[in-house]
Motif scaffolding. Structure first.
Motif, PDB file in Angstrom:
ATOM      1  N   GLY A  50      32.230  51.342  43.482  1.00  0.00           N
ATOM      2  CA  GLY A  50      31.655  50.110  44.042  1.00  0.00           C
ATOM      3  C   GLY A  50      30.142  50.117  43.911  1.00  0.00           C
ATOM      4  N   ALA A  51      29.550  51.270  44.170  1.00  0.00           N
ATOM      5  CA  ALA A  51      28.092  51.402  44.047  1.00  0.00           C
ATOM      6  C   ALA A  51      27.664  51.222  42.593  1.00  0.00           C
ATOM      7  N   ARG A  52      28.451  51.762  41.689  1.00  0.00           N
ATOM      8  CA  ARG A  52      28.126  51.652  40.260  1.00  0.00           C
ATOM      9  C   ARG A  52      28.106  50.178  39.828  1.00  0.00           C
ATOM     10  N   ALA A  58      22.502  44.737  39.403  1.00  0.00           N
ATOM     11  CA  ALA A  58      21.042  44.698  39.538  1.00  0.00           C
ATOM     12  C   ALA A  58      20.358  44.874  38.184  1.00  0.00           C
ATOM     13  N   LEU A  59      20.941  45.692  37.319  1.00  0.00           N
ATOM     14  CA  LEU A  59      20.322  45.961  36.011  1.00  0.00           C
ATOM     15  C   LEU A  59      20.853  45.023  34.922  1.00  0.00           C
ATOM     16  N   HIS A  60      21.850  44.204  35.285  1.00  0.00           N
ATOM     17  CA  HIS A  60      22.512  43.329  34.312  1.00  0.00           C
ATOM     18  C   HIS A  60      23.068  44.119  33.134  1.00  0.00           C
ATOM     19  N   CYS A  61      23.848  45.138  33.492  1.00  0.00           N
ATOM     20  CA  CYS A  61      24.467  45.956  32.440  1.00  0.00           C
ATOM     21  C   CYS A  61      25.926  46.218  32.822  1.00  0.00           C
ATOM     22  N   ARG A  62      26.629  46.991  32.013  1.00  0.00           N
ATOM     23  CA  ARG A  62      28.017  47.333  32.323  1.00  0.00           C
ATOM     24  C   ARG A  62      28.041  48.513  33.298  1.00  0.00           C
ATOM     25  N   PRO A  63      29.009  48.533  34.211  1.00  0.00           N
ATOM     26  CA  PRO A  63      29.107  49.687  35.129  1.00  0.00           C
ATOM     27  C   PRO A  63      29.210  51.019  34.384  1.00  0.00           C
ATOM     28  N   THR A  64      29.884  51.010  33.234  1.00  0.00           N
ATOM     29  CA  THR A  64      30.046  52.273  32.490  1.00  0.00           C
ATOM     30  C   THR A  64      28.717  52.779  31.912  1.00  0.00           C
ATOM     31  N   GLU A  65      27.697  51.936  31.917  1.00  0.00           N
ATOM     32  CA  GLU A  65      26.395  52.355  31.379  1.00  0.00           C
ATOM     33  C   GLU A  65      25.489  52.960  32.462  1.00  0.00           C
ATOM     34  N   VAL A  66      26.015  53.031  33.703  1.00  0.00           N
ATOM     35  CA  VAL A  66      25.230  53.558  34.829  1.00  0.00           C
ATOM     36  C   VAL A  66      25.623  55.004  35.107  1.00  0.00           C
ATOM     37  N   VAL A  67      24.631  55.895  35.115  1.00  0.00           N
ATOM     38  CA  VAL A  67      24.867  57.300  35.447  1.00  0.00           C
ATOM     39  C   VAL A  67      24.085  57.630  36.707  1.00  0.00           C
ATOM     40  N   PHE A  68      24.751  58.214  37.693  1.00  0.00           N
ATOM     41  CA  PHE A  68      24.047  58.629  38.915  1.00  0.00           C
ATOM     42  C   PHE A  68      23.528  60.052  38.748  1.00  0.00           C
ATOM     43  N   THR A  69      22.282  60.246  39.181  1.00  0.00           N
ATOM     44  CA  THR A  69      21.616  61.550  39.022  1.00  0.00           C
ATOM     45  C   THR A  69      21.016  61.971  40.365  1.00  0.00           C
ATOM     46  N   ALA A 189       8.931  50.573  39.438  1.00  0.00           N
ATOM     47  CA  ALA A 189       9.049  49.133  39.184  1.00  0.00           C
ATOM     48  C   ALA A 189      10.061  48.397  40.052  1.00  0.00           C
ATOM     49  N   ALA A 190      10.960  49.115  40.725  1.00  0.00           N
ATOM     50  CA  ALA A 190      12.147  48.470  41.300  1.00  0.00           C
ATOM     51  C   ALA A 190      11.853  47.480  42.422  1.00  0.00           C
ATOM     52  N   ASN A 191      10.740  47.656  43.134  1.00  0.00           N
ATOM     53  CA  ASN A 191      10.454  46.752  44.255  1.00  0.00           C
ATOM     54  C   ASN A 191       9.898  45.406  43.812  1.00  0.00           C
ATOM     55  N   ALA A 192       9.219  45.390  42.674  1.00  0.00           N
ATOM     56  CA  ALA A 192       8.469  44.181  42.318  1.00  0.00           C
ATOM     57  C   ALA A 192       8.864  43.541  40.997  1.00  0.00           C
ATOM     58  N   LEU A 193       9.523  44.296  40.112  1.00  0.00           N
ATOM     59  CA  LEU A 193       9.775  43.765  38.766  1.00  0.00           C
ATOM     60  C   LEU A 193      11.265  43.600  38.489  1.00  0.00           C
ATOM     61  N   ASP A 194      11.565  42.657  37.591  1.00  0.00           N
ATOM     62  CA  ASP A 194      12.930  42.403  37.156  1.00  0.00           C
ATOM     63  C   ASP A 194      13.394  43.581  36.292  1.00  0.00           C
ATOM     64  N   LEU A 195      14.524  44.176  36.654  1.00  0.00           N
ATOM     65  CA  LEU A 195      15.005  45.348  35.918  1.00  0.00           C
ATOM     66  C   LEU A 195      16.143  45.010  34.945  1.00  0.00           C
ATOM     67  N   SER A 196      16.306  43.726  34.588  1.00  0.00           N
ATOM     68  CA  SER A 196      17.359  43.372  33.617  1.00  0.00           C
ATOM     69  C   SER A 196      17.080  44.116  32.309  1.00  0.00           C
ATOM     70  N   VAL A 197      18.022  44.952  31.926  1.00  0.00           N
ATOM     71  CA  VAL A 197      17.752  45.814  30.770  1.00  0.00           C
ATOM     72  C   VAL A 197      17.633  45.025  29.458  1.00  0.00           C
ATOM     73  N   ASP A 260      19.975  46.892  45.400  1.00  0.00           N
ATOM     74  CA  ASP A 260      20.377  45.494  45.512  1.00  0.00           C
ATOM     75  C   ASP A 260      19.370  44.729  46.392  1.00  0.00           C
ATOM     76  N   LEU A 261      19.032  45.307  47.540  1.00  0.00           N
ATOM     77  CA  LEU A 261      18.067  44.653  48.447  1.00  0.00           C
ATOM     78  C   LEU A 261      16.695  44.518  47.777  1.00  0.00           C
ATOM     79  N   ALA A 262      16.254  45.569  47.124  1.00  0.00           N
ATOM     80  CA  ALA A 262      14.923  45.557  46.493  1.00  0.00           C
ATOM     81  C   ALA A 262      14.854  44.490  45.404  1.00  0.00           C
ATOM     82  N   GLN A 263      15.912  44.424  44.576  1.00  0.00           N
ATOM     83  CA  GLN A 263      15.874  43.452  43.475  1.00  0.00           C
ATOM     84  C   GLN A 263      16.004  42.011  43.982  1.00  0.00           C
TER      85      GLN A 263
END
Ligand code: PLP
Length: 400
Positions: A50-52, A58-69, A189-197, A260-263
């Motif tokens: 769900g988090a992914r 938020a990034l306008h990408c596919r969930p499979t493209e998100v890696v948590f670190t 950048a996450a607080n102020a800028l659009d992160l659409s990849v 989500d809140l920041a974006q």
């Protein structure tokens, strides 16, 4: 005790209460391992997925493209080493392009690659701290396997024209019939800028949760589908073989809520911070002579004021302001005689004097007019004292 005036949000931010609430169950009775086959595990796995999804939105990408670190540093290390090593393994090349003002997570990852036979081009910046897209494109050659340019600088807040740089690199890559992955360190950048990849035109993007009111020890790496990547942490098959290790479930859940809140609130954030930041800069400059702003006046994060107080030791200023209950940070690490100036300010052509007298103030949605009043009241006296102390301490020499 006076209330703390916290003006160091570029260093870290307090956990958002909504993120904390979302995390708590996973630090309590929902403690299952997401890989486990029974319901307790499945519940944790569902939370991670769900988090992914939320991060992908938020990034306008596919969930499979998100890696948590484990944070920005790990994301950046994985992006740079992971792509460079995969490309070398495929005999694509051994050259990386980056900028001179990157965070040490980028620069030291590049230096690591240099020890193993890679060549790295560090593209310079102008006096305002900006990277020229054409200069990056010119640095690209047939052996280039990766380009990495940050979205916004952590010290001076300068926002790089990442979309233009990425487009210039794509055009150059097309001319030489290559596909060259582009990474951006978007930690600030996450607080102020659009992160659409896709709008940024990037193939990899790194984030650190605690910079946008998520938890420490948690981060995100976006990897576009099809980009060559070699996992840097091997073990179990988590994160689709791109980052092994049992997931930090609570951290991941908190990251998604905070991002989500920041974006969603970045426009209100920018408006709020910009007004107070400009009040801060104008007020400081009007009250004290010999102060200069570092970095581009327009292309900068709305919450950043990087100011040089010539003749004062920035570390001493941090100490004096701390005594007044105000937290900010120095642009350089320095002793009384030996100085380690900021590589960012030096790359921008600053003198040693300017680099060691620089303070960074970074605001947030929680910063108030009263906070700025407190700073404006305390600063002139602190600057005068620090300047007097420096006069008696003598001249500075760079650390060697
Ligand atoms: N990149 C930038 C631009 C940063 O500001 C930071 C943190 O200061 C990092 C990377 C590293 O992030 P972390 O220390 O959270 O791993």
């Amino acid at each position: 005790m006076k209330r703390l005036v916290y003006l160091d949000n570029a260093a870290t931010t307090p956990l958002h209460p909504d993120a904390l609430q979302a995390m708590l169950p996973y630090l309590g009775d929902r403690f299952g391992n997401p890989s486990a086959a029974y319901r307790l595990g499945a519940e944790a796995g569902k939370a991670v997925e769900g988090a992914r999804k939320k991060v992908a939105q938020a990034l306008h990408c596919r969930p499979t493209e998100v890696v948590f670190t484990s944070g920005g540093t790990e994301s950046i290390n994985a992006a740079i080493k992971g792509v460079a090593e995969a490309q070398r393994l495929a005999r694509v090349g051994n050259h990386v392009v980056t900028s001179a003002v990157e965070h040490h997570a980028v620069l030291h990852s590049c230096q690591y690659l240099e020890r193993f036979g890679f060549e790295v081009t560090y593209v310079p910046v102008d006096r305002q701290g900006l990277v020229d897209p054409d200069a990056v494109a010119r640095a690209v050659n047939e052996r280039t396997v990766l380009v990495s340019v940050m979205t916004a600088n952590n010290e001076v807040g300068v926002i790089q024209p990442v979309a233009e740089i990425a487009a210039a690199v794509r055009e150059r890559a097309r001319q030489i019939r290559r596909r060259i992955p582009f990474h951006t360190d978007a930690v600030q950048a996450a607080n102020a800028l659009d992160l659409s990849v896709d709008a940024l035109g990037v193939d990899l993007l790194s984030l650190s949760s605690h910079k946008f009111r998520g938890p420490k020890g948690s981060g995100v790496l976006y990897i576009r589908r099809g980009v060559p990547f070699l996992s840097q942490i091997d073990g179990g098959g988590q994160e689709r073989q791109r980052r092994a290790g049992t997931e930090n479930v609570a951290g991941i859940v908190g990251t998604a809520v905070a991002l989500d809140l920041a974006q969603r609130s970045r426009e209100a954030y920018a408006r709020h911070c910009r007004r107070l930041r400009d009040r801060l800069i104008d007020g400081v400059m009007a009250a004290t002579p010999g102060i200069e702003l570092n970095g581009h006046t327009e292309a900068r994060l709305p919450n950043n004021a990087s100011l040089a107080f010539e003749g004062a030791d920035a570390r001493e200023l941090v100490r004096l302001l701390d005594e007044e209950g105000i937290a900010c940070s120095a642009g350089a690490a320095c002793g009384t005689q030996v100085v380690e100036p900021s590589h960012v300010l030096m790359a921008m052509g600053a003198t040693l004097e300017r680099a060691v007298s620089t303070l960074r103030f970074s605001l947030s949605m929680e910063t108030s007019d009263e906070d700025i009043d407190r700073l404006l009241a305390a600063l002139p006296g602190a600057v005068e004292r620090a300047r007097r102390e420096r006069e008696t301490a003598g001249t500075l020499t760079p650390a060697g």
